[in-house]
Scaffold this active site. Structure first.
Site, PDB file in Angstrom:
ATOM      1  N   PRO A 277     -67.445 153.328  28.601  1.00 31.85           N
ATOM      2  CA  PRO A 277     -66.806 153.946  29.776  1.00 31.85           C
ATOM      3  C   PRO A 277     -67.826 154.458  30.777  1.00 31.85           C
ATOM      4  O   PRO A 277     -67.498 154.679  31.946  1.00 31.85           O
ATOM      5  CB  PRO A 277     -65.986 155.097  29.182  1.00 31.85           C
ATOM      6  CG  PRO A 277     -66.502 155.311  27.811  1.00 31.85           C
ATOM      7  CD  PRO A 277     -67.107 154.027  27.356  1.00 31.85           C
TER       8      PRO A 277
ATOM      9  N   GLU B 173     -68.301 157.847  18.821  1.00 30.61           N
ATOM     10  CA  GLU B 173     -68.715 158.360  20.143  1.00 30.61           C
ATOM     11  C   GLU B 173     -69.630 157.374  20.867  1.00 30.61           C
ATOM     12  O   GLU B 173     -70.265 157.718  21.861  1.00 30.61           O
ATOM     13  CB  GLU B 173     -69.393 159.729  20.003  1.00 30.61           C
ATOM     14  CG  GLU B 173     -68.420 160.854  19.670  1.00 30.61           C
ATOM     15  CD  GLU B 173     -67.246 160.949  20.650  1.00 30.61           C
ATOM     16  OE1 GLU B 173     -67.461 160.789  21.859  1.00 30.61           O
ATOM     17  OE2 GLU B 173     -66.121 161.173  20.187  1.00 30.61           O
TER      18      GLU B 173
ATOM     19  N   ARG C 187     -60.664 132.073  31.037  1.00 26.81           N
ATOM     20  CA  ARG C 187     -59.672 131.401  31.871  1.00 26.81           C
ATOM     21  C   ARG C 187     -60.325 130.703  33.070  1.00 26.81           C
ATOM     22  O   ARG C 187     -59.693 129.886  33.731  1.00 26.81           O
ATOM     23  CB  ARG C 187     -58.566 132.364  32.326  1.00 26.81           C
ATOM     24  CG  ARG C 187     -59.001 133.383  33.314  1.00 26.81           C
ATOM     25  CD  ARG C 187     -57.899 134.416  33.551  1.00 26.81           C
ATOM     26  NE  ARG C 187     -56.794 133.953  34.379  1.00 26.81           N
ATOM     27  CZ  ARG C 187     -56.825 133.884  35.712  1.00 26.81           C
ATOM     28  NH1 ARG C 187     -57.898 134.240  36.379  1.00 26.81           N
ATOM     29  NH2 ARG C 187     -55.770 133.466  36.383  1.00 26.81           N
TER      30      ARG C 187
ATOM     31  N   ASP D  86     -55.942 134.050  43.159  1.00 32.28           N
ATOM     32  CA  ASP D  86     -55.603 135.297  42.461  1.00 32.28           C
ATOM     33  C   ASP D  86     -56.237 136.478  43.186  1.00 32.28           C
ATOM     34  O   ASP D  86     -57.124 136.302  44.034  1.00 32.28           O
ATOM     35  CB  ASP D  86     -56.174 135.275  41.027  1.00 32.28           C
ATOM     36  CG  ASP D  86     -55.345 134.405  40.101  1.00 32.28           C
ATOM     37  OD1 ASP D  86     -54.132 134.303  40.301  1.00 32.28           O
ATOM     38  OD2 ASP D  86     -55.940 133.831  39.157  1.00 32.28           O
TER      39      ASP D  86
HETATM   40  N1  SAM Z   1     -68.553 159.148  24.092  1.00 33.72           N
HETATM   41  C1  SAM Z   1     -68.320 157.989  24.909  1.00 33.72           C
HETATM   42  C2  SAM Z   1     -68.285 158.400  26.375  1.00 33.72           C
HETATM   43  O1  SAM Z   1     -67.687 159.415  26.666  1.00 33.72           O
HETATM   44  O2  SAM Z   1     -68.796 157.648  27.234  1.00 33.72           O
HETATM   45  C3  SAM Z   1     -67.001 157.328  24.566  1.00 33.72           C
HETATM   46  C4  SAM Z   1     -67.058 156.534  23.304  1.00 33.72           C
HETATM   47  S1  SAM Z   1     -65.580 155.628  23.055  1.00 33.72           S
HETATM   48  C5  SAM Z   1     -64.558 156.758  22.216  1.00 33.72           C
HETATM   49  C6  SAM Z   1     -66.029 154.485  21.784  1.00 33.72           C
HETATM   50  C7  SAM Z   1     -66.309 153.095  22.273  1.00 33.72           C
HETATM   51  O3  SAM Z   1     -65.172 152.586  22.927  1.00 33.72           O
HETATM   52  C8  SAM Z   1     -67.420 152.933  23.273  1.00 33.72           C
HETATM   53  O4  SAM Z   1     -68.678 152.874  22.650  1.00 33.72           O
HETATM   54  C9  SAM Z   1     -67.069 151.614  23.913  1.00 33.72           C
HETATM   55  O5  SAM Z   1     -67.462 150.534  23.105  1.00 33.72           O
HETATM   56  C10 SAM Z   1     -65.541 151.653  23.913  1.00 33.72           C
HETATM   57  N2  SAM Z   1     -64.943 152.081  25.183  1.00 33.72           N
HETATM   58  C11 SAM Z   1     -64.218 153.191  25.379  1.00 33.72           C
HETATM   59  N3  SAM Z   1     -63.779 153.272  26.626  1.00 33.72           N
HETATM   60  C12 SAM Z   1     -64.205 152.171  27.265  1.00 33.72           C
HETATM   61  C13 SAM Z   1     -64.077 151.678  28.595  1.00 33.72           C
HETATM   62  N4  SAM Z   1     -63.405 152.343  29.523  1.00 33.72           N
HETATM   63  N5  SAM Z   1     -64.678 150.524  28.898  1.00 33.72           N
HETATM   64  C14 SAM Z   1     -65.367 149.833  27.979  1.00 33.72           C
HETATM   65  N6  SAM Z   1     -65.528 150.242  26.691  1.00 33.72           N
HETATM   66  C15 SAM Z   1     -64.955 151.404  26.341  1.00 33.72           C
END
Ligand code: SAM
Length: 263
Positions: free
Chosen positions: A91, A118, A174, A189
């Site tokens: 994220p 995390e 795709r 698209d």
């Molecule tokens: N502690 C991290 C932070 O706040 O940035 C969040 C970790 S999240 C609970 C666990 C995993 O979910 C991440 O390592 C990633 O692989 C995935 N993930 C969660 N949200 C995501 C998003 N919006 N985009 C891409 N991957 C995501």
């Protein structure tokens, strides 16, 4: 195109056997390898996580199995001529875009590292970014063969990278030649060149009347020039309401965060 995914939940990827992507795999347009990160652990509990330095809630994924997994999955023999991309969904990454999906397709090989808990110890991205930078542009046998992209699927936190990986795979696959029935679809698209990167406006099909709502007369007029002008105006209006950020970003703009290489 080949995509390798490293995850602690391989069964998340069962849906790749369905629909367009399933057919692309069966027809040999796309090869997908799903790898369980735990095979690269060496303790009886197959541990992949540990407490974060400095404290804080939750656990982090330790870099040790990740280093082994990524070394093995990234170093394909023979190496693909167009290079490899290591995609790390997070994220805190740069927003994944249609342009990124297009770039992945023109790359021979994509490895996606799915975090859980995390997230993944920051040294994993740092290490592979350094490796990519050390070889990029150099007259080294690995030159320009590796790129690293930390990308975010949305401005919300998911429980793991698997859903993001599925979305990234689908967005890229795709676009592979022969996967869509109509090769021109992606141009028309949302984000496509027909709309200059804006979102698509509303679309309608039969019946002409439904619950008191009527298909706009211009779409039934047969006047192709008027239809094109109306669609363009609708795309701009919808983008203004839904995605004003797209109007501010000139095509090809690079947000340019450090370490945020385009896939
Ligand atoms: N502690 C991290 C932070 O706040 O940035 C969040 C970790 S999240 C609970 C666990 C995993 O979910 C991440 O390592 C990633 O692989 C995935 N993930 C969660 N949200 C995501 C998003 N919006 N985009 C891409 N991957 C995501």
């Amino acid at each position: 195109m080949r995509i390798d995914v490293v995850t602690i939940f391989p069964s998340y990827f069962t849906p790749l056997g369905e629909s367009l992507i399933g057919r692309a795999i069966t027809e040999g347009r796309l090869a997908v390898g799903i790898h369980d990160l735990r095979q690269w652990t060496d303790d009886p509990h197959r541990t992949v996580d540990d407490a974060p330095y400095g404290g804080g809630p939750g656990m982090l994924m330790t870099p040790v199995p990740w280093g082994r997994a990524l070394d093995e999955t990234l170093l394909l023999r023979p190496p693909p001529a167009a290079g490899s991309v290591l995609v790390i969904p997070t994220p805190s990454g740069r927003r994944f875009t249609q342009g990124d999906a297009e770039n992945l397709v023109s790359t021979g090989h994509v490895v996606i590292a799915c975090g859980r808990y995390e997230g993944i110890d920051a040294r994993v991205a740092e290490h592979y970014r350094a490796r990519a930078e050390a070889t990029a542009g150099a007259e080294h046998p690995e030159a320009a063969r590796l790129r690293v992209a930390e990308v975010s699927l949305c401005d919300a936190v998911l429980a793991g990278g698997e859903v993001a990986a599925l979305a990234i795979i689908e967005a890229a696959a795709r676009l592979l030649p022969g996967v869509l029935g109509n090769a021109d679809s992606p141009r028309e698209d949302s984000f496509g060149p027909v709309w200059d990167g804006l979102v698509e406006g509303p679309s309608y099909t039969r019946p002409e009347q439904w619950r008191g709502l009527t298909v706009p007369a211009v779409l039934r007029s047969g006047d192709h020039g008027a239809i094109t002008r109306w669609r363009r105006a609708q795309a701009q209006a919808r983008t203004r309401i839904m995605r004003p950020d797209l109007l501010r970003t000139a095509p090809g703009d690079d947000p340019g965060e450090p370490g945020a290489q385009a896939p």
